[in-house]
Write a protein that holds these residues in place. Sequence first.
Motif, short mmCIF file in Angstrom:
data_model
loop_
_atom_site.label_atom_id
_atom_site.label_comp_id
_atom_site.label_asym_id
_atom_site.label_seq_id
_atom_site.Cartn_x
_atom_site.Cartn_y
_atom_site.Cartn_z
N TYR A 45 -12.29 84.01 12.02
CA TYR A 45 -11.79 85.29 12.79
C TYR A 45 -10.73 85.96 12.05
O TYR A 45 -10.14 86.31 11.63
CB TYR A 45 -10.64 84.43 14.00
N GLU A 46 -11.14 85.49 10.92
CA GLU A 46 -10.10 86.04 9.50
C GLU A 46 -10.18 87.84 9.37
O GLU A 46 -8.97 88.12 9.21
CB GLU A 46 -10.27 85.72 7.65
N ALA A 47 -11.77 88.52 8.97
CA ALA A 47 -11.62 89.67 9.04
C ALA A 47 -11.44 90.23 10.21
O ALA A 47 -10.62 91.62 10.41
CB ALA A 47 -13.25 90.17 9.03
N GLU A 48 -10.99 89.83 11.19
CA GLU A 48 -10.62 90.59 12.74
C GLU A 48 -8.82 90.24 12.80
O GLU A 48 -8.08 91.44 13.53
CB GLU A 48 -11.08 90.07 14.32
N LEU A 49 -8.79 89.03 12.52
CA LEU A 49 -6.64 88.46 12.11
C LEU A 49 -6.64 89.99 11.06
O LEU A 49 -4.75 90.72 11.42
CB LEU A 49 -6.88 87.30 11.79
N ASN A 50 -7.23 90.29 10.18
CA ASN A 50 -6.71 90.64 8.88
C ASN A 50 -7.22 91.56 8.81
O ASN A 50 -5.77 92.60 8.79
CB ASN A 50 -7.23 90.65 7.74
N ALA A 51 -7.66 92.61 9.93
CA ALA A 51 -7.38 94.34 10.69
C ALA A 51 -6.55 94.33 11.91
O ALA A 51 -6.72 95.25 11.61
CB ALA A 51 -8.84 94.25 11.47
N ALA A 52 -6.50 93.22 11.96
CA ALA A 52 -5.49 93.35 13.34
C ALA A 52 -4.18 93.45 13.41
O ALA A 52 -3.06 93.69 13.63
CB ALA A 52 -5.37 92.89 14.38
N PHE A 53 -3.66 92.55 12.15
CA PHE A 53 -1.39 92.24 11.96
C PHE A 53 -2.18 92.69 10.35
O PHE A 53 -2.57 93.10 9.75
CB PHE A 53 -1.91 90.53 11.86
N LYS A 54 -0.91 92.79 10.06
CA LYS A 54 0.62 93.11 9.05
C LYS A 54 -0.41 92.02 7.24
O LYS A 54 -0.66 92.24 6.84
CB LYS A 54 1.36 93.45 8.89
N ARG A 55 -0.20 90.68 8.35
CA ARG A 55 0.01 90.11 7.59
C ARG A 55 -0.45 88.40 8.41
O ARG A 55 -0.13 88.02 9.53
CB ARG A 55 1.45 89.16 6.82
N VAL A 56 -1.60 87.75 7.36
CA VAL A 56 -2.33 86.94 8.37
C VAL A 56 -1.90 85.49 7.05
O VAL A 56 -2.27 85.31 6.21
CB VAL A 56 -3.62 86.99 8.44
N ARG A 57 -1.91 83.95 7.51
CA ARG A 57 -1.77 82.96 6.23
C ARG A 57 -2.35 82.55 6.94
O ARG A 57 -1.99 81.33 7.91
CB ARG A 57 -0.11 82.96 6.33
N LEU A 58 -3.26 81.95 6.70
CA LEU A 58 -3.70 80.01 6.43
C LEU A 58 -3.01 79.03 6.57
O LEU A 58 -2.27 78.91 5.05
CB LEU A 58 -5.59 79.90 5.96
N VAL A 59 -2.37 78.52 8.01
CA VAL A 59 -1.29 77.44 7.51
C VAL A 59 -1.64 76.25 7.38
O VAL A 59 -1.33 75.36 6.73
CB VAL A 59 -0.77 77.56 8.49
N ALA A 60 -2.89 75.17 8.18
CA ALA A 60 -3.65 74.39 8.05
C ALA A 60 -4.84 74.26 7.85
O ALA A 60 -5.54 75.09 9.13
CB ALA A 60 -3.09 73.29 9.19
#
Length: 72
Positions: A45-60
């Motif tokens: 999901y990382e690519a989709e998250l990075n394309a759709a959101f301003k900031r993405v952080r893997l928390v855990a």
Amino acid sequence: MVSNPPFHDGGAEDRRLGQAFVRKAAELLKKGGVAWIVANRHLPYEAELNAAFKRVRLVAEAGGYKLFEAVK
């Protein structure tokens, strides 16, 4: 918003379901809104998250799961 997107449709794995959830979450949130996404570790999901959101952080990442914080 908190979500654990589905990735099965009638028993068959379909990664497009979760990707659609990510896009819809970004669409529904206002600027500055936050989505917390729980996903199985093997789902990309990382690519989709990075394309759709301003900031993405893997928390855990543990026990076969990943937790993301995504800010619109």
